[in-house]
Scaffold this active site. Structure first.
Site, mmCIF file in Angstrom:
data_model
loop_
_atom_site.group_PDB
_atom_site.id
_atom_site.type_symbol
_atom_site.label_atom_id
_atom_site.label_comp_id
_atom_site.label_asym_id
_atom_site.label_seq_id
_atom_site.Cartn_x
_atom_site.Cartn_y
_atom_site.Cartn_z
ATOM 1 N N THR A 27 58.432 5.214 -3.349
ATOM 2 C CA THR A 27 57.499 4.609 -2.411
ATOM 3 C C THR A 27 58.281 4.018 -1.444
ATOM 4 O OG1 THR A 27 55.943 4.241 -4.213
ATOM 5 C CG2 THR A 27 55.743 2.419 -2.394
ATOM 6 N N ARG A 75 44.035 7.644 -10.635
ATOM 7 C CA ARG A 75 44.922 6.724 -10.737
ATOM 8 C C ARG A 75 45.278 5.964 -9.443
ATOM 9 N NH1 ARG A 75 50.169 4.657 -9.283
ATOM 10 N NH2 ARG A 75 51.064 3.176 -10.865
ATOM 11 N N GLY A 114 47.425 2.884 -7.905
ATOM 12 C CA GLY A 114 48.703 1.925 -8.241
ATOM 13 C C GLY A 114 48.405 0.541 -7.443
ATOM 14 N N GLY A 174 57.487 -0.467 -7.455
ATOM 15 C CA GLY A 174 57.965 -0.224 -8.880
ATOM 16 C C GLY A 174 56.765 0.132 -9.524
ATOM 17 N N GLU A 175 56.503 -0.221 -10.956
ATOM 18 C CA GLU A 175 55.268 0.437 -11.631
ATOM 19 C C GLU A 175 54.106 -0.335 -11.170
ATOM 20 O OE1 GLU A 175 55.775 0.119 -16.016
ATOM 21 O OE2 GLU A 175 53.788 -0.515 -16.057
HETATM 22 N N1 ASP Z 1 54.338 1.209 -6.948
HETATM 23 C C1 ASP Z 1 54.131 2.867 -7.123
HETATM 24 C C2 ASP Z 1 53.016 3.141 -7.857
HETATM 25 O O1 ASP Z 1 52.825 2.569 -8.951
HETATM 26 C C3 ASP Z 1 55.235 3.559 -7.337
HETATM 27 C C4 ASP Z 1 56.577 3.128 -6.690
HETATM 28 O O2 ASP Z 1 56.716 2.042 -6.117
HETATM 29 O O3 ASP Z 1 57.439 3.896 -6.622
HETATM 30 O O4 ASP Z 1 52.287 3.876 -7.593
#
Ligand code: ASP
Length: 364
Positions: free
Chosen positions: A234, A262, A264, A285-286
């Site tokens: 990202t 989904r 994010g 991140g996640e």
């Molecule tokens: N935060 C993004 C997501 O969960 C992924 C990422 O930051 O790479 O979609």
């Protein structure tokens, strides 16, 4: 006071990523940082700077946004992005995009040209056509590399945090420190010397990579589904201009093998993106963990309600709010500071301020 800018290219980085790929990603980040610095020096407003920089990152398949976006389980892209102008308290976001060349510009149009803050899927595609943004065939986004990654994720029955599958399985959990690019910080007469980033005479510091040397690959999961941490992903940009206006922009393809539909953190204002009159934040991140921790808004809230500095607010959120190993963020303040923080093994990042702070790095 003064301008400041920070750019990220994701926090799910794998130390096994080949050196040339680390260098390639870092070169793109540096190029984009310089683009933003030039614009800020030319008095371009922060909101235009963050859009400009993220558009550039979206056009480069090195990162997981726009071209190069991660594929969802159906084998297609479902891109998402958001943008916020702190000085006007305005924001826009879009999700579920499969033909919009630059998702960040659609998010900007949601902010400027619609009465809404967030539009998704078919309605967002329809809005894009009404607004006349550049539309491309969905195959434009689908790279051969990403098809392979999706296959691998399916074989492993995992959702992947991106990506760039390493060339070798050797050394899993024991990255060779010689294979990690050093963090570079350069100062000259109180000014950033961007062109010397990789040149002679630059101040190079091998950051403390002890966590990597003795490290391991964190096992991670979302509600029992394994999730792997891998490489550049990202993208985001935060900036404060010479008028002290703060803005933030974040764009992503999301996670590899994510369920269709989904969403994010990246398009969610307060989670992946936030800006007000005192700071701007972009997280990576996640997404599920970042949403739970309201990462971007919490940094701003600590500054606003508790009077913490930008650095202390970022440290608090990274160390106390966001679950360990789940991500990172970049932030700027209206005072012209730039800060990057993460609790993963690394985060692609580059920062520069008018006052002379300069940083480009991947690892701690
Ligand atoms: N935060 C993004 C997501 O969960 C992924 C990422 O930051 O790479 O979609």
């Amino acid at each position: 006071m003064g301008w400041a800018i920070a750019v990220h290219g994701g926090a799910g980085i794998d130390p096994r990523l080949p050196m040339d790929r680390q260098q390639e990603a870092r070169d793109v980040l540096l190029y984009c940082l310089q683009l933003g610095v030039n614009a800020l020096k030319a008095s371009v407003p922060a909101i235009d700077v963050v859009e400009l920089v993220v558009r550039e990152l979206e056009s480069n398949p090195v990162f997981n946004s726009g071209r190069g976006s991660a594929l969802c389980t159906k084998g297609t892209v479902e891109m998402e992005a958001s943008i916020m102008d702190g000085s006007r308290n305005k924001c826009g976001a879009a999700s579920g995009l499969s033909t919009v060349k630059n998702p960040i510009s659609l998010a900007r149009l949601v902010m400027e040209k619609s009465p809404h803050a967030y539009i998704a899927f078919a309605g967002a595609e329809e809005f894009a056509r009404e607004q006349g943004v550049e539309i491309v065939d969905t195959n434009y986004f689908i790279t051969a590399e990403n098809k392979d990654r999706l296959e691998q994720a399916k074989e492993m029955n995992s959702i992947q945090f991106d990506y760039r599958i390493p060339e070798s399985e050797d050394g899993v959990g024991k990255p060779d420190e010689n294979e990690l690019l050093p963090t570079v910080r350069s100062y000259a007469n109180g000014k950033p010397v961007l062109e010397k980033a990789f040149g002679n005479g630059v101040t190079c510091e091998n950051g403390d990579q002890s966590s990597c040397k003795s490290g391991y690959f964190p096992e991670s999961e979302i509600n029992g589904v394994p999730i792997n941490l891998y490489q550049p992903e990202t993208v985001g940009c935060v900036a404060v201009d010479i008028e002290g206006r703060c803005a933030s922009a974040t764009s992503t393809g999301g996670l590899i093998n994510k369920r269709s539909g989904r969403i994010g953190d990246s398009p969610i204002i307060g989670a992946g993106t936030y800006a007000n009159e005192i700071c701007a934040v972009s997280a990576t991140g996640e997404g599920e963990a970042i949403i739970r921790a309201t990462v971007a808004r919490d940094v701003a809230a600590l500054m606003e309600y508790k009077g913490l500095s930008l650095q202390d607010s970022v440290d608090y959120v990274i160390n106390k709010r966001l679950e360990d190993g789940k991500g990172g963020l970049i932030a700027v303040s209206s005072n012209g500071e730039a800060v990057a923080g993460f609790n993963t093994m690394g985060m692609f990042r580059a920062c520069a301020t008018e006052a002379g702070y300069y940083e480009v790095g991947i690892w701690h």
